[in-house]
Write an enzyme that holds these catalytic residues in place. Structure first.
Site, PDB file in Angstrom:
ATOM      1  N   GLU A   6       0.827  -1.219   0.000  1.00 20.14           N
ATOM      2  CA  GLU A   6       0.000   0.000   0.000  1.00 20.14           C
ATOM      3  C   GLU A   6       0.860   1.269   0.000  1.00 20.14           C
ATOM      4  O   GLU A   6       0.562   2.261   0.657  1.00 20.14           O
ATOM      5  CB  GLU A   6      -1.028  -0.042   1.136  1.00 20.14           C
ATOM      6  CG  GLU A   6      -1.935  -1.264   0.963  1.00 20.14           C
ATOM      7  CD  GLU A   6      -3.245  -1.217   1.685  1.00 20.14           C
ATOM      8  OE1 GLU A   6      -3.762  -0.114   1.883  1.00 20.14           O
ATOM      9  OE2 GLU A   6      -3.762  -2.296   2.017  1.00 20.14           O
TER      10      GLU A   6
HETATM   11  N1  CAA Z   1      -5.919  11.837  -3.350  1.00 22.98           N
HETATM   12  C1  CAA Z   1      -6.537  12.360  -4.442  1.00 22.98           C
HETATM   13  N2  CAA Z   1      -5.862  12.693  -5.573  1.00 22.98           N
HETATM   14  C2  CAA Z   1      -4.531  12.510  -5.593  1.00 22.98           C
HETATM   15  C3  CAA Z   1      -3.830  11.969  -4.494  1.00 22.98           C
HETATM   16  C4  CAA Z   1      -4.578  11.640  -3.335  1.00 22.98           C
HETATM   17  N3  CAA Z   1      -3.981  11.123  -2.253  1.00 22.98           N
HETATM   18  N4  CAA Z   1      -2.525  11.877  -4.820  1.00 22.98           N
HETATM   19  C5  CAA Z   1      -2.394  12.341  -6.062  1.00 22.98           C
HETATM   20  N5  CAA Z   1      -3.608  12.740  -6.530  1.00 22.98           N
HETATM   21  C6  CAA Z   1      -3.902  13.329  -7.832  1.00 22.98           C
HETATM   22  C7  CAA Z   1      -3.045  14.571  -8.019  1.00 22.98           C
HETATM   23  O1  CAA Z   1      -3.657  15.713  -7.471  1.00 22.98           O
HETATM   24  C8  CAA Z   1      -2.931  14.651  -9.528  1.00 22.98           C
HETATM   25  O2  CAA Z   1      -4.092  15.264 -10.044  1.00 22.98           O
HETATM   26  P1  CAA Z   1      -3.989  16.324 -11.252  1.00 22.98           P
HETATM   27  O3  CAA Z   1      -3.440  15.540 -12.403  1.00 22.98           O
HETATM   28  O4  CAA Z   1      -5.382  16.779 -11.454  1.00 22.98           O
HETATM   29  O5  CAA Z   1      -3.052  17.389 -10.795  1.00 22.98           O
HETATM   30  C9  CAA Z   1      -2.933  13.187  -9.966  1.00 22.98           C
HETATM   31  O6  CAA Z   1      -3.511  12.439  -8.881  1.00 22.98           O
HETATM   32  C10 CAA Z   1      -1.529  12.661 -10.245  1.00 22.98           C
HETATM   33  O7  CAA Z   1      -0.767  12.897  -9.046  1.00 22.98           O
HETATM   34  P2  CAA Z   1       0.809  12.784  -9.018  1.00 22.98           P
HETATM   35  O8  CAA Z   1       1.381  13.572 -10.172  1.00 22.98           O
HETATM   36  O9  CAA Z   1       1.274  13.123  -7.633  1.00 22.98           O
HETATM   37  O10 CAA Z   1       1.022  11.220  -9.315  1.00 22.98           O
HETATM   38  P3  CAA Z   1       2.344  10.398  -9.480  1.00 22.98           P
HETATM   39  O11 CAA Z   1       2.242   9.593 -10.725  1.00 22.98           O
HETATM   40  O12 CAA Z   1       3.545  11.272  -9.312  1.00 22.98           O
HETATM   41  O13 CAA Z   1       2.243   9.325  -8.273  1.00 22.98           O
HETATM   42  C11 CAA Z   1       2.508   8.485  -6.043  1.00 22.98           C
HETATM   43  C12 CAA Z   1       2.192   9.685  -6.956  1.00 22.98           C
HETATM   44  C13 CAA Z   1       2.204   9.013  -4.638  1.00 22.98           C
HETATM   45  C14 CAA Z   1       3.953   8.068  -6.115  1.00 22.98           C
HETATM   46  C15 CAA Z   1       1.572   7.305  -6.398  1.00 22.98           C
HETATM   47  O14 CAA Z   1       1.937   6.711  -7.623  1.00 22.98           O
HETATM   48  C16 CAA Z   1       1.583   6.211  -5.318  1.00 22.98           C
HETATM   49  O15 CAA Z   1       0.873   6.330  -4.300  1.00 22.98           O
HETATM   50  N6  CAA Z   1       2.356   5.137  -5.541  1.00 22.98           N
HETATM   51  C17 CAA Z   1       2.273   3.935  -4.664  1.00 22.98           C
HETATM   52  C18 CAA Z   1       1.190   3.025  -5.171  1.00 22.98           C
HETATM   53  C19 CAA Z   1       0.738   2.066  -4.116  1.00 22.98           C
HETATM   54  O16 CAA Z   1       0.531   2.417  -2.963  1.00 22.98           O
HETATM   55  N7  CAA Z   1       0.512   0.833  -4.519  1.00 22.98           N
HETATM   56  C20 CAA Z   1       0.029  -0.195  -3.637  1.00 22.98           C
HETATM   57  C21 CAA Z   1      -1.167  -0.896  -4.235  1.00 22.98           C
HETATM   58  S1  CAA Z   1      -2.140  -1.965  -3.250  1.00 22.98           S
HETATM   59  C22 CAA Z   1      -1.111  -3.130  -2.583  1.00 22.98           C
HETATM   60  O17 CAA Z   1      -0.128  -2.797  -2.006  1.00 22.98           O
HETATM   61  C23 CAA Z   1      -1.438  -4.566  -2.657  1.00 22.98           C
HETATM   62  C24 CAA Z   1      -2.464  -5.028  -1.745  1.00 22.98           C
HETATM   63  O18 CAA Z   1      -3.398  -5.692  -2.181  1.00 22.98           O
HETATM   64  C25 CAA Z   1      -2.367  -4.797  -0.267  1.00 22.98           C
END
Ligand code: CAA
Length: 379
Positions: free
Chosen positions: A363
């Site tokens: 996550e």
């Molecule tokens: N809430 C709402 N919107 C959000 C947000 C949030 N927390 N974070 C980003 N956004 C929006 C931004 O505002 C942006 O919107 P606009 O285009 O309108 O400006 C858009 O999303 C893109 O944001 P970023 O440019 O910040 O996105 P990014 O590509 O740079 O990625 C990141 C940011 C935080 C690194 C994200 O990719 C991330 O969280 N990565 C980790 C993914 C993850 O947690 N994966 C786990 C999956 S589940 C799992 O683990 C398995 C399981 O089953 C347990």
């Protein structure tokens, strides 16, 4: 900020603690060794309505608070962290995707009500082989065909995937737009072309079933598109914010479980003519760990309070980072304090240590949490 539990929250906490003590603890060693999904126990706990606990009654949830849900995940994870993540993924990631979406109320009800009492279980399909920390690297596509969408692609590391009745699949309707072309769909088990791939053999949380999910020309009714094109990535991110509070609660539960085991052991284990807790190095280390765990707990409750106010990205990232680091630190030290015994299964802390590791990874790795927190510092 007032972190005193309400009557309802204290009641749910006690209910989960009783279930952990009476139903989970007696068989934890066997279930961890077998690494199978705990079907009967999942259904038994479901009778309490715990899986739909924080969702409104109008969609078939219990209408409880997020704090109650967090207390329940924590109490369960003190004893059985695998059960904790099965629960958290079902409620926070699957249920959260539905509830945070713009889907109409009848669709929310259709997909929340059956999970509340554990009749059905949900999963969350975002991660792909080439899209882990960089969730925007998604390659799964969805193409409209009349009243249906046709999905193609592969997901991986899907917790609950092999047993899920419903999986939320994030897919690109316009790959050229990247995250701005992402939508989300509920895909039901048994839909032609939707198959379970490799089921992973893991270091910890061994009862949680984690797998690849493949989609080959999977046809999904348009009403099951819960996030329209352009809304999907934000839905995934918002849902993960809630999921990270769940993982923080899981991590804190593991830390507390290991702490309690270490205290009990250190009081009764005698070496050099006295209980080992009289050794000042060990006692001071426990003082540091107690402080780390309490700090993490306060950050978790801070995130719950922010959640209830509606903006919680940074608070959730801080809570996830602090609670899961506390879990790893505490379980590693508990194993060390117990010496040779700590390495043995029946002392439980070696399992807690194995389970703790993944909480720093899934996550959003703790490095991703630092990316999120640091991003807010220098705007
Ligand atoms: N809430 C709402 N919107 C959000 C947000 C949030 N927390 N974070 C980003 N956004 C929006 C931004 O505002 C942006 O919107 P606009 O285009 O309108 O400006 C858009 O999303 C893109 O944001 P970023 O440019 O910040 O996105 P990014 O590509 O740079 O990625 C990141 C940011 C935080 C690194 C994200 O990719 C991330 O969280 N990565 C980790 C993914 C993850 O947690 N994966 C786990 C999956 S589940 C799992 O683990 C398995 C399981 O089953 C347990």
């Amino acid at each position: 900020m007032d972190f005193k539990l309400t009557e309802e929250q204290a009641k749910i906490k006690q209910m989960a603690a009783d279930f952990a003590k009476n139903d989970l603890a007696p068989t934890i060693l066997e279930r961890d060794a077998a690494g199978e999904f705990p079907t009967e126990l999942f259904k038994k706990f479901g009778k309490t309505g715990a899986y739909g606990l924080p969702y409104p009654k109008e969609v078939g949830g219990l209408g409880g608070s997020y704090m109650s849900y967090v207390q329940a995940v924590m109490e369960i994870s003190k004893v059985d962290a695998a059960f904790g993540i099965i629960y958290s993924v079902d409620t926070s990631l699957y249920g959260g995707s539905i509830m945070n979406s713009s889907a109409p109320i009848e669709i929310k009800k259709k997909f929340i009500e059956p999970i509340t009492y554990g009749e059905k279980i949900g999963s969350f399909g975002l991660t792909e082989p080439g899209a882990g920390s960089d969730a925007a690297g998604c390659k799964t596509v969805a193409v409209q065909d009349g009243d249906e969408w046709v999905l193609n692609g592969s997901k991986c590391f899907n917790t609950n995937g092999p047993v899920a009745d419903f999986t939320v699949i994030y897919a690109l309707t316009d790959p050229a737009l990247g995250t701005k072309g992402m939508a989300a769909f509920v895909v039901e088990k048994g839909t032609p072309g939707f198959t379970v791939g490799r089921v992973e053999n893991k270091m910890g949380i061994r009862q949680a079933q984690v797998s690849e999910m493949h989609l080959e020309n999977v046809r999904v009714p348009a009403e099951q598109m819960i996030a329209k094109p352009g809304e999907g990535f934000k839905l995934a991110m918002k849902t993960l914010d809630g999921g990270r509070i769940g993982v923080a609660a899981q991590g804190l539960g593991i830390a507390k479980g290991a702490f309690e085991a270490a205290v009990a052991y250190m009081k009764q284990r005698e070496q050099f003519g006295k209980p080992i807790c009289k050794n000042q190095f060990l006692a001071f280390k426990m003082a540091e760990l107690a402080t780390q765990i309490k700090s993490a707990e306060l950050l978790l409750y801070n995130a719950v309070a922010a959640h209830d106010e509606g903006r919680y990205t940074i608070e959730a990232a801080m809570a996830k980072l602090a609670c899961t680091d506390a879990a790893m630190e505490m379980t590693t030290w508990a194993t060390q304090f117990m010496g040779g015994n700590g390495f043995m299964k029946e002392y439980h802390v070696e399992r807690m240590m194995r389970d703790a590791k993944i909480t720093q990874i899934y996550e959003g790795t703790n490095e991703i949490q630092k990316l999120i927190i640091s991003g807010s510092l220098f705007r």
